[in-house]
Write an enzyme that holds these catalytic residues in place. Structure first.
Site, PDB file in Angstrom:
ATOM      1  N   GLY A  22     -11.395  79.522  47.294  1.00 42.87           N
ATOM      2  CA  GLY A  22     -12.292  80.630  47.607  1.00 42.87           C
ATOM      3  C   GLY A  22     -13.608  80.580  46.855  1.00 42.87           C
ATOM      4  O   GLY A  22     -13.963  79.571  46.261  1.00 42.87           O
ATOM      5  N   HIS A  25     -18.957  77.968  48.842  1.00 40.41           N
ATOM      6  CA  HIS A  25     -20.368  77.595  48.903  1.00 40.41           C
ATOM      7  C   HIS A  25     -20.527  76.540  50.002  1.00 40.41           C
ATOM      8  O   HIS A  25     -19.533  76.181  50.676  1.00 40.41           O
ATOM      9  CB  HIS A  25     -20.846  77.082  47.541  1.00 40.41           C
ATOM     10  CG  HIS A  25     -19.932  76.045  46.937  1.00 40.41           C
ATOM     11  ND1 HIS A  25     -19.775  74.797  47.486  1.00 40.41           N
ATOM     12  CD2 HIS A  25     -19.114  76.088  45.861  1.00 40.41           C
ATOM     13  CE1 HIS A  25     -18.922  74.102  46.759  1.00 40.41           C
ATOM     14  NE2 HIS A  25     -18.493  74.870  45.768  1.00 40.41           N
ATOM     15  N   HIS A  28     -17.930  73.683  50.343  1.00 41.06           N
ATOM     16  CA  HIS A  28     -16.684  73.984  51.057  1.00 41.06           C
ATOM     17  C   HIS A  28     -16.933  74.021  52.565  1.00 41.06           C
ATOM     18  O   HIS A  28     -16.134  73.535  53.358  1.00 41.06           O
ATOM     19  CB  HIS A  28     -16.151  75.367  50.668  1.00 41.06           C
ATOM     20  CG  HIS A  28     -15.747  75.506  49.243  1.00 41.06           C
ATOM     21  ND1 HIS A  28     -16.463  76.244  48.334  1.00 41.06           N
ATOM     22  CD2 HIS A  28     -14.684  75.007  48.560  1.00 41.06           C
ATOM     23  CE1 HIS A  28     -15.859  76.217  47.164  1.00 41.06           C
ATOM     24  NE2 HIS A  28     -14.791  75.468  47.260  1.00 41.06           N
ATOM     25  N   MET A 175     -22.641  71.291  43.917  1.00 39.81           N
ATOM     26  CA  MET A 175     -22.219  72.681  44.159  1.00 39.81           C
ATOM     27  C   MET A 175     -20.821  72.905  43.612  1.00 39.81           C
ATOM     28  O   MET A 175     -19.949  72.054  43.776  1.00 39.81           O
ATOM     29  CB  MET A 175     -22.255  72.979  45.650  1.00 39.81           C
ATOM     30  CG  MET A 175     -23.658  73.130  46.147  1.00 39.81           C
ATOM     31  SD  MET A 175     -23.690  73.865  47.778  1.00 39.81           S
ATOM     32  CE  MET A 175     -25.458  73.823  48.051  1.00 39.81           C
TER      33      MET A 175
END
Ligand code: PAF
Length: 273
Positions: A22, A25, A28, A175
């Protein structure tokens, strides 16, 4: 979830799985888009897996944003989001785990004992519940990707594992959900990992340095110049499959590093040759 997935399989639907913790960003979401390309049904899971955090790590403060995640996953093309509860995955009498051996004893595994056992156990459970045809993981967690590929091969899971390239911020920082822990000044310094990796790649490409020890020393200097507070956990030059250290940089060499900046532990990696 199992029932739905068996129905999809009976209809010959190809299932793509994107496991996540979860606080999503663009990194994902790039995994979801890749899964979308190769599957009829894309399932993303959101589960902050307690088994892969050591007691002193950030499980309790790991960022969460279920509502935002659901909206992002919908936009990226996920059909189903699986959000199990901790008690469902690990009921009180849970006592089984899946562990890949040798390659989990180095790099992240050395610094975070037990971490990979937690990762392989949860991913094995997700594979058993969902039985996907393919699963997508990010190259940012390079060792995790290598370990999961090994688990799939060793345990004969009929699942294609796709490793997606690392998605970076404009300045090059990989990220990560943990980037949100930084204040704006610290965030600027976090780019030091990327600069060190780019430097190493350039040196190797131009045949300037091929000795890992020398490269490592130069990389440490770059990191410390940008972020004097940085504490380097490791900088390693390894074979991409066996994760054995390379004495000389050879084709396939992955440089990976872990650095603690202001109590936030970041990892990154780059293929040097
Ligand atoms: O990479 C992650 O976010 C996690 O390690 C994973 C693969 C979802 C397992 O909890």
């Amino acid at each position: 979830m199992q029932f739905r997935c068996r129905q999809f399989a009976a209809q010959d639907k190809r299932i793509g799985l994107v496991p996540t913790m979860g606080f999503l960003h663009d990194g994902h979401l790039s995994l979801v888009k890749i899964a979308r390309r190769y599957s009829d049904i894309v399932i993303a899971s959101i589960f902050v897996n307690p088994a892969q955090f050591a007691p002193h790590e950030d499980f309790d403060r790991y960022p969460r944003d279920e509502k935002g995640d659901l909206a992002k996953l919908k936009r990226a093309g996920a059909n189903i989001v699986f959000i199990p509860k901790v008690q469902e995955i690990y009921p009180p009498d849970f006592q089984t785990s899946v562990a890949v051996e040798k390659i989990t004893g180095v790099l992240e595994g050395e610094s975070r004992p037990g971490h990979f056992k937690g990762v392989t156990t949860i991913v094995a459970k997700l594979f058993n519940i969902i039985r996907p045809d393919l699963a997508v993981f990010g190259m940012k967690d390079f060792q995790q990707a290598t370990v999961l590929k090994k688990m799939v091969a060793d345990l004969d899971y009929p699942i294609k594992v796709i490793i997606a390239p690392t998605v970076r911020e404009k300045d090059g920082l990989a990220m990560s959900s943990r980037n949100k822990y930084f204040n704006p000044n610290q965030r600027k310094e976090a780019v030091c990992l990327y600069h060190a990796l780019v430097f190493a790649k350039k040196m190797v490409k131009n045949n300037k340095i091929s000795d890992p020890k020398l490269l490592k020393n130069r990389m440490i200097r770059i990191i410390k110049d940008i972020c004097p507070a940085a504490e380097i956990d490791y900088i390693a030059f390894t074979d991409p499959v066996t994760l054995t250290p390379m004495k000389q940089i050879k084709p396939g060499c992955i440089c990976s590093l872990a650095v603690r900046l202001y109590k936030v532990r970041l990892i990154d990696n780059m293929k040097l040759l």
